[in-house]
Write an enzyme that holds these catalytic residues in place. Sequence first.
Site, PDB file in Angstrom:
ATOM      1  CB  THR B 146      -0.969   0.015   1.213  1.00  0.00           C
ATOM      2  OG1 THR B 146      -0.223  -0.145   2.411  1.00  0.00           O
ATOM      3  CG2 THR B 146      -2.006  -1.081   1.083  1.00  0.00           C
ATOM      4  CE  LYS B 168       0.077  -3.268   3.466  1.00  0.00           C
ATOM      5  NZ  LYS B 168      -0.746  -2.411   4.401  1.00  0.00           N
ATOM      6  CB  THR B 179      -1.159  -1.895   9.855  1.00  0.00           C
ATOM      7  OG1 THR B 179      -1.786  -1.265  10.901  1.00  0.00           O
ATOM      8  CG2 THR B 179      -2.126  -1.980   8.694  1.00  0.00           C
ATOM      9  CD  GLU B 259       1.872   5.262   6.395  1.00  0.00           C
ATOM     10  OE1 GLU B 259       1.505   5.930   7.362  1.00  0.00           O
ATOM     11  OE2 GLU B 259       1.101   4.626   5.659  1.00  0.00           O
ATOM     12  CG  ASN B 378      -0.291   8.594   8.326  1.00  0.00           C
ATOM     13  OD1 ASN B 378      -0.845   7.687   7.718  1.00  0.00           O
ATOM     14  ND2 ASN B 378       0.950   8.504   8.778  1.00  0.00           N
ATOM     15  CB  SER B 383      -8.179  13.759   0.881  1.00  0.00           C
ATOM     16  OG  SER B 383      -6.950  13.885   1.551  1.00  0.00           O
TER      17      SER B 383
END
Lengths: 383, 383
Positions: B146, B168, B179, B259, B378, B383
Amino acid sequence: MSVTAARGFLAGAVRAGIKESGDPDLALVVNRGPSRAAAGVFTSNRVQAAPVRWSRRALADGRISAVVLNSGGANACTGPGGAEDARVMAERTALAVEVTPDEVAVCSTGLIGVRLPMGRVTAGITAAADRLSPEGGEEAAVAIKTTDSVHKTAVASGPGWTVGGMAKGAGMLAPGLATMLVVLTTDADASAEVLDAALREAVRTTFDRVDSDGCMSTNDTVLLLASGSSGIAPGPAELTAAVHTVCRDLALQLVADAEGASKEIEVAVVGAASEADAVEVGRSVARNNLLKCALHGEDPNWGRVLSAIGTTSAVFDADRLDVAINGVWVCRDGAAGEPRDKVDLSGRRIALTVDLRSGDSSAVIWTNDLTAEYVHENSAYSS
Amino acid sequence: MSVTAARGFLAGAVRAGIKESGDPDLALVVNRGPSRAAAGVFTSNRVQAAPVRWSRRALADGRISAVVLNSGGANACTGPGGAEDARVMAERTALAVEVTPDEVAVCSTGLIGVRLPMGRVTAGITAAADRLSPEGGEEAAVAIKTTDSVHKTAVASGPGWTVGGMAKGAGMLAPGLATMLVVLTTDADASAEVLDAALREAVRTTFDRVDSDGCMSTNDTVLLLASGSSGIAPGPAELTAAVHTVCRDLALQLVADAEGASKEIEVAVVGAASEADAVEVGRSVARNNLLKCALHGEDPNWGRVLSAIGTTSAVFDADRLDVAINGVWVCRDGAAGEPRDKVDLSGRRIALTVDLRSGDSSAVIWTNDLTAEYVHENSAYSS
């Protein structure tokens, strides 16, 4: 008007030179009586700063005549030398305002792990004592600021009596207490027991429900001093209500001024099986970094709310959860509800409602968004 | 080599059009036997995605023949329709690879709260089945990404047998599990019970100790499938060691690719009265936003470490805590130790050691720093 709104109190503050910036950094608050009854609550962090340990002992007999507060150094994690420094602060204050050291509470705030420049601190105490006045509340509130952008004061009144207070705190804001120092004063006549009950009840649903960044401080202190100089003894419920009003006002000022924040977020949890469940869910939502980022980006990401609820032990059915963001029920029955583009997140204040549909209890937690400015401010703080 | 390093496994992946980017987003992993023994662990989040609920049931008999995985949508918080979608994914996969639906595990990852485009998903399953090959492990690992910047694979071997895997995960990394989706395969011959014990032991000290951002996902899944095609049945300890090696390798790849992170932080807690104490303290330190900001700013702010330790219920004496940052004992006996300017934090990896001086137990938690890039990534994700 701050801590001198109530009769019987004097305050004063000076630039002692503890802060490198040269800003005001040392304050005294003195209770001239006739009563010296007092109550206090302290951080639930098990690593407690030297001034917290001192003040706890000083308060054991329910009597405090003076409070000495400094910004520019927390005197936390400073070992036996730090404990000695807190004792010296109490002794110098006692000498300057003519009370005994065990009647003096000590509050410090600033960087952890660094000893205070005691020469400047003791000279500052003497100088601040010379400035004590019934108009000194405002300057005392200014002197306890650290990263606060504004000083914080609040006042509430009953018939013939007053509760006033000042607060500092802008980061390390989380339960137990937010990272903060708060001094409340009243000219009401009340015993230490009544003050203690009023303070605990007020703090439980105000400062203890602020969770700006999930980080609990080593120095949190809330003191309530009563002079009794109004000659009026309000009923406990009446006194608690006034103390609650001042605490809530100051708590919301803390959230409004939180480091780097661009949003003030109220997380209301309703339909909970118990108040404890509501608080647990509210805190879990308020501490979810991904959600705090999403709200910063004005993204009504209710999936992150559900994922935070799912980490709690509260009573709920995952297929019967409802979530509203600014009044729009974007999640119904644990799945997408009204369209997310109906949600307007452009304002500074955000209202998030979680309905657990499992009972009649509720709680509100106040928090902030997570921003690049927060990261910036807190990656540079000690250097 | 990923999930096809072990003999008996085929994999394949396609661009099904679930992701708007057009990147690969659907993968199949098929066990050709002779054994179909399998084990799995799932998120401890109580809000669980439809594919997690499905896969839990499919695994109940300790047997899985195929796994279908998609990125581009988590199928979480999608109500009864989402449950139906997960079932259809299993049925289509069963049809395409000639097994029964209750032998198919389903894994989804991506945005929460949005239904999958099922026409594309089912067409993708058919197309991926046509691509199944013993060399398909790499492309399967790519298709489950992702926000991952790289795909993640690992392999470990015993005498005559192999364990391989893919993972992942780049955000919402926290306990329970990070996650993530992980599929491990082995050609060792082992019963479902032996696989389950090996997987739980390996996950407990690897994926469960990654706490990048404190946010627990609704979709976490780790599967271990055994084909037995090597004809070798290793001892349980031997198998567990190999599974642990692969899990640890993949877990560290998750932390390395988190991230927006600029630092990989290993929090080692030693001298704990129990392993549970060590884990609790490690997690509390790893989740402290203020500390994560400080380390991002290369500031060896040990006061924030102590303030995090103080929020736990672990056995310790606040005046006997030691903390080292990159080998420098900056905190001794709960106060300042060696000079902080001896600490070099310029590298990407940071080693933080907390000595509770209360026993012989220890644990390691892996985390990341908190950066403006994390906030940016994040606050814009959905959006």
